[in-house]
Motif scaffolding. Structure first.
Motif, short mmCIF file in Angstrom:
data_model
loop_
_atom_site.label_atom_id
_atom_site.label_comp_id
_atom_site.label_asym_id
_atom_site.label_seq_id
_atom_site.Cartn_x
_atom_site.Cartn_y
_atom_site.Cartn_z
N MET A 356 0.84 -1.20 0.00
CA MET A 356 0.00 0.00 0.00
C MET A 356 0.87 1.25 0.00
N SER A 357 0.37 2.32 -0.60
CA SER A 357 1.04 3.62 -0.53
C SER A 357 0.33 4.47 0.50
N TRP A 358 1.03 5.50 0.92
CA TRP A 358 0.52 6.36 1.99
C TRP A 358 -0.15 7.60 1.42
N HIS A 359 -1.35 7.87 1.89
CA HIS A 359 -1.98 9.15 1.58
C HIS A 359 -2.38 9.82 2.88
N CYS A 360 -2.21 11.13 2.97
CA CYS A 360 -2.74 11.80 4.16
C CYS A 360 -3.62 12.97 3.75
N GLU A 361 -4.66 13.14 4.51
CA GLU A 361 -5.52 14.33 4.37
C GLU A 361 -5.25 15.21 5.58
N ASP A 362 -4.99 16.49 5.34
CA ASP A 362 -4.73 17.37 6.48
C ASP A 362 -5.76 18.48 6.54
N GLU A 379 -14.92 7.44 10.66
CA GLU A 379 -16.14 6.82 10.12
C GLU A 379 -16.12 6.82 8.59
N ILE A 380 -15.63 7.90 8.01
CA ILE A 380 -15.57 7.98 6.54
C ILE A 380 -14.64 6.89 5.99
N VAL A 381 -13.49 6.72 6.63
CA VAL A 381 -12.54 5.71 6.13
C VAL A 381 -13.07 4.30 6.42
N ALA A 382 -13.76 4.13 7.53
CA ALA A 382 -14.34 2.82 7.84
C ALA A 382 -15.36 2.44 6.78
N GLU A 383 -16.15 3.41 6.34
CA GLU A 383 -17.16 3.13 5.30
C GLU A 383 -16.47 2.73 3.98
N LEU A 384 -15.38 3.44 3.66
CA LEU A 384 -14.61 3.07 2.47
C LEU A 384 -14.14 1.63 2.55
N VAL A 390 -9.27 -1.86 -0.81
CA VAL A 390 -8.20 -1.03 -1.35
C VAL A 390 -7.67 -0.05 -0.29
N PHE A 391 -8.48 0.21 0.76
CA PHE A 391 -8.12 1.23 1.74
C PHE A 391 -7.91 0.64 3.13
N ASP A 392 -7.01 1.27 3.88
CA ASP A 392 -6.75 0.84 5.26
C ASP A 392 -6.58 2.09 6.13
N ASP A 393 -7.16 2.11 7.32
CA ASP A 393 -7.06 3.27 8.21
C ASP A 393 -5.76 3.18 9.00
N TRP A 394 -4.86 4.14 8.77
CA TRP A 394 -3.56 4.13 9.47
C TRP A 394 -3.53 5.13 10.64
N VAL A 414 -4.08 7.28 5.38
CA VAL A 414 -4.83 6.18 4.77
C VAL A 414 -3.89 5.38 3.88
N GLY A 415 -3.85 4.07 4.11
CA GLY A 415 -3.08 3.21 3.21
C GLY A 415 -3.94 2.90 1.99
N ILE A 416 -3.33 3.01 0.80
CA ILE A 416 -4.09 2.75 -0.43
C ILE A 416 -3.33 1.75 -1.30
N TRP A 417 -4.02 0.71 -1.69
CA TRP A 417 -3.45 -0.34 -2.53
C TRP A 417 -3.49 0.19 -3.96
N GLU A 418 -2.42 0.91 -4.32
CA GLU A 418 -2.44 1.74 -5.52
C GLU A 418 -2.65 0.91 -6.80
N GLN A 419 -2.05 -0.27 -6.83
CA GLN A 419 -2.18 -1.11 -8.04
C GLN A 419 -3.63 -1.54 -8.26
N GLN A 420 -4.42 -1.55 -7.18
CA GLN A 420 -5.83 -1.97 -7.30
C GLN A 420 -6.77 -0.76 -7.39
N LEU A 421 -6.17 0.42 -7.52
CA LEU A 421 -6.99 1.63 -7.52
C LEU A 421 -7.60 1.82 -8.91
N ASP A 422 -8.67 1.06 -9.15
CA ASP A 422 -9.32 1.18 -10.46
C ASP A 422 -10.24 2.40 -10.45
N ASP A 423 -10.93 2.63 -11.56
CA ASP A 423 -11.72 3.85 -11.65
C ASP A 423 -12.82 3.91 -10.58
#
Ligand SMILES: Cc1cc2nc3c(=O)[nH]c(=O)nc-3n(C[C@H](O)[C@H](O)[C@H](O)COP(=O)(O)OP(=O)(O)OC[C@H]3O[C@@H](n4cnc5c(N)ncnc54)[C@H](O)[C@@H]3O)c2cc1C
Length: 501
Positions: A356-362, A379-384, A390-394, A414-423
């Motif tokens: 997974m790659s790292w994304h942060c929202e600030d 809650e938003i990330v849990a729903e994702l 594809v997503f993991d709450d870090w 948020v950890g994101i499985w970039e290779q699986q990040l389809d449209d």
């Protein structure tokens, strides 16, 4: 209306009149290398974000000459420094010329009496501080990206420093700079016109206008920076708590204490501790009843840091903190710049480890709103996560911005499985980012405290956050950049060029 380059050869021919051949790069690898920033993006769509060519200027005059040519030919220009920006600011959305400023990394002047240094904006803070160390001085802009982001990018984003409660942030530390406007004209901005003046009230405060614009209003090329005596002592206690509420209360009390050497406090929430315990090999094992962590940092002379430290330790104890000891504290604080080494893996719902790659929202959030925002964001990330693996709450951090503790840089990782990040997954993510930004605004905060917000999703709410101020931005953009050549497509500023009626 900005045009993409139809004829790269025409542009290259024009650029050869002002740059040497080896300063103009058109190769695929050179262009792909500069199309990427750390924030995850669907891999199958990377080719949408390529510059048509790259230039490596060495002076303000060369940058100005390139921008003049681009303005004449109506070609987009994208400034890029370290390329560590997390909101795609340095990513070309319309092709064009990418200006890589890394060769402008000289120290032009060190003024020991007025305590300033003048540098090319292609230098980074680590290199600059190595240069300053023998003089007993340092430049305290200290992001987690300290070794890899550059002074120009710090200006372009109006960056935020981990020790900003003591020394201020990029906007406070940069006194003035040479700036190339979108038309290719050069101006010097600072307080007044002074190169080394720290406070003036003559005229508009243009320095702030030309900071944090994400390269949409031009390019900073040479900056004069404020210096401080190199701190003799650094104290960075880490405290453990068995619940978030006590840790939150403690963080606020530390920040409000008014200790002069206080450089910042950080609150790690329960999700962050759980993630570190689960997946960060660098994490030092803690007893399982540790659910939240607080770190405070002090800088200054040894005698004043000791005294301030005693007070902060007393406050922490009153809030039920357990001190984690010198070794853990010093080690964890020293690791603040190693976030590139954050484990590049996360977990699927059934616990499977995946890359997974790292994304942060600030966001910038007032202290009183932190618990509400923390809950809503998780809650938003849990729903994702419920919808796709594809997503993991870090987890989340909250860092003091200033010495009063009024507002905090609040970040969810948020950890994101970039290779699986389809449209489909990308669309879910863009919507989630918009929801995260909405929570910030609904809680009286700002969408971004430091990274900016020009990525798909949250950028849609910028006009709402700024209200009439956004229209002023459009007016300024249209006036300074009549042909929309500077970093077009960012911040919805294209709206400035829409036909009336
Ligand atoms: C591991 C990691 C940790 C981070 N920690 C922090 C942190 O603690 N604090 C923080 O603030 N940020 C942090 N960031 C984000 C990033 O480092 C900052 O946004 C930084 O200011 C970007 O600098 P850069 O040199 O990489 O700029 P780039 O990414 O190259 O550019 C950023 C923006 O500025 C524009 N720009 C670039 N050069 C210029 C110039 N010379 N003049 C005008 N505009 C220009 C670009 O077009 C772009 O829009 C972190 C990033 C990473 C990867």
């Amino acid at each position: 209306m900005t045009m993409t380059i139809d004829d790269v050869d025409t542009v290259v021919r024009a650029l050869r009149t002002v740059l040497a051949d080896e300063q103009i790069l058109t190769g695929k690898a050179d262009r792909y290398n500069r199309a990427r920033v750390p924030a995850p993006f669907p891999v199958h769509r990377w080719s949408e974000r390529l510059p048509d060519l790259v230039v490596l200027p060495t002076s303000t005059e060369q940058v100005a000459a390139v921008v003049t040519i681009a303005n004449d030919l109506r070609v987009p220009v994208v400034p890029r420094d370290g390329g560590t920006g997390l909101t795609d600011g340095a990513v070309p959305l319309r092709g064009g010329i990418l200006i890589d400023v890394k060769r402008m990394n000289q120290v032009h002047e060190l003024d020991l009496v007025n305590r300033t240094v003048t540098v090319g904006t292609g230098i980074n803070m680590l290199k600059l501080n190595e240069y300053l160390a023998p003089y007993g001085l340092f430049y305290p802009d200290n992001p987690a990206s300290y070794p890899c982001s550059l002074v120009g990018g710090r200006i372009g984003t109006s960056g935020w420093s981990l020790i900003g409660s003591r020394y201020g942030h990029t906007r406070d530390l940069v006194l003035s700079f040479d700036h190339v406007l979108p038309t290719g004209e050069i101006l010097h901005v600072g307080d007044g016109i002074g190169g080394k003046i720290t406070k003036s009230s003559s005229g508009y405060q243009l320095k702030h206008l030309f900071m944090g614009h994400q390269g949409t209003l031009g390019i900073a090329t040479k900056a004069t920076l404020k210096l401080f005596p190199k701190a003799e002592a650094e104290l960075s206690p880490f405290w453990a708590f068995d619940n978030y509420d006590d840790a939150y209360a403690c963080t606020g009390a530390l920040a409000r204490a008014g200790v002069a050497t206080f450089a910042g406090a950080v609150l790690f929430d329960e999700h962050k501790v759980a993630y570190l315990r689960r997946d960060d090999e660098a994490y030092i094992p803690q007893p399982t009843d540790v659910r939240a962590l607080v770190c405070a940092v002090m800088y200054g002379y040894d005698d004043e840091v000791r005294a301030g430290g005693r007070r902060l330790f007393r406050i922490a104890k009153e809030h039920g903190a357990r001190y984690l000891g010198d070794e853990i504290s010093e080690g964890d604080w020293a690791a603040r710049h190693d976030r590139y080494a954050t484990p590049l893996h996360g977990r699927t719902k059934d616990g499977q480890v995946v890359p997974m790659s790292w994304h942060c929202e600030d966001a910038a959030i007032n202290y009183s709103q932190l618990p509400g925002v923390t809950k809503a964001w998780h809650e938003i990330v849990a729903e994702l996560r419920r919808r796709t693996d594809v997503f993991d709450d870090w987890g989340m951090f909250a860092y003091t911005q200033g010495s009063t503790g009024a507002d905090y840089l609040t970040e969810i990782d948020v950890g994101i499985w970039e290779q699986q990040l389809d449209d489909r997954a990308w669309e879910l993510w863009v919507n989630a980012k918009r929801d995260i930004a909405r929570v910030s605004i609904d809680h009286g905060g700002s969408i971004s405290a430091c990274h900016g917000s020009c990525r798909e999703g949250e950028v849609d709410l910028v006009p709402e956050e700024l209200g009439r101020g956004f229209e002023v931005m459009l007016d300024i953009k249209r006036t300074l950049d009549p042909h929309n050549i500077m970093n077009p497509g960012k911040y919805h500023l294209d709206r400035a060029y829409r036909e009336e009626g």
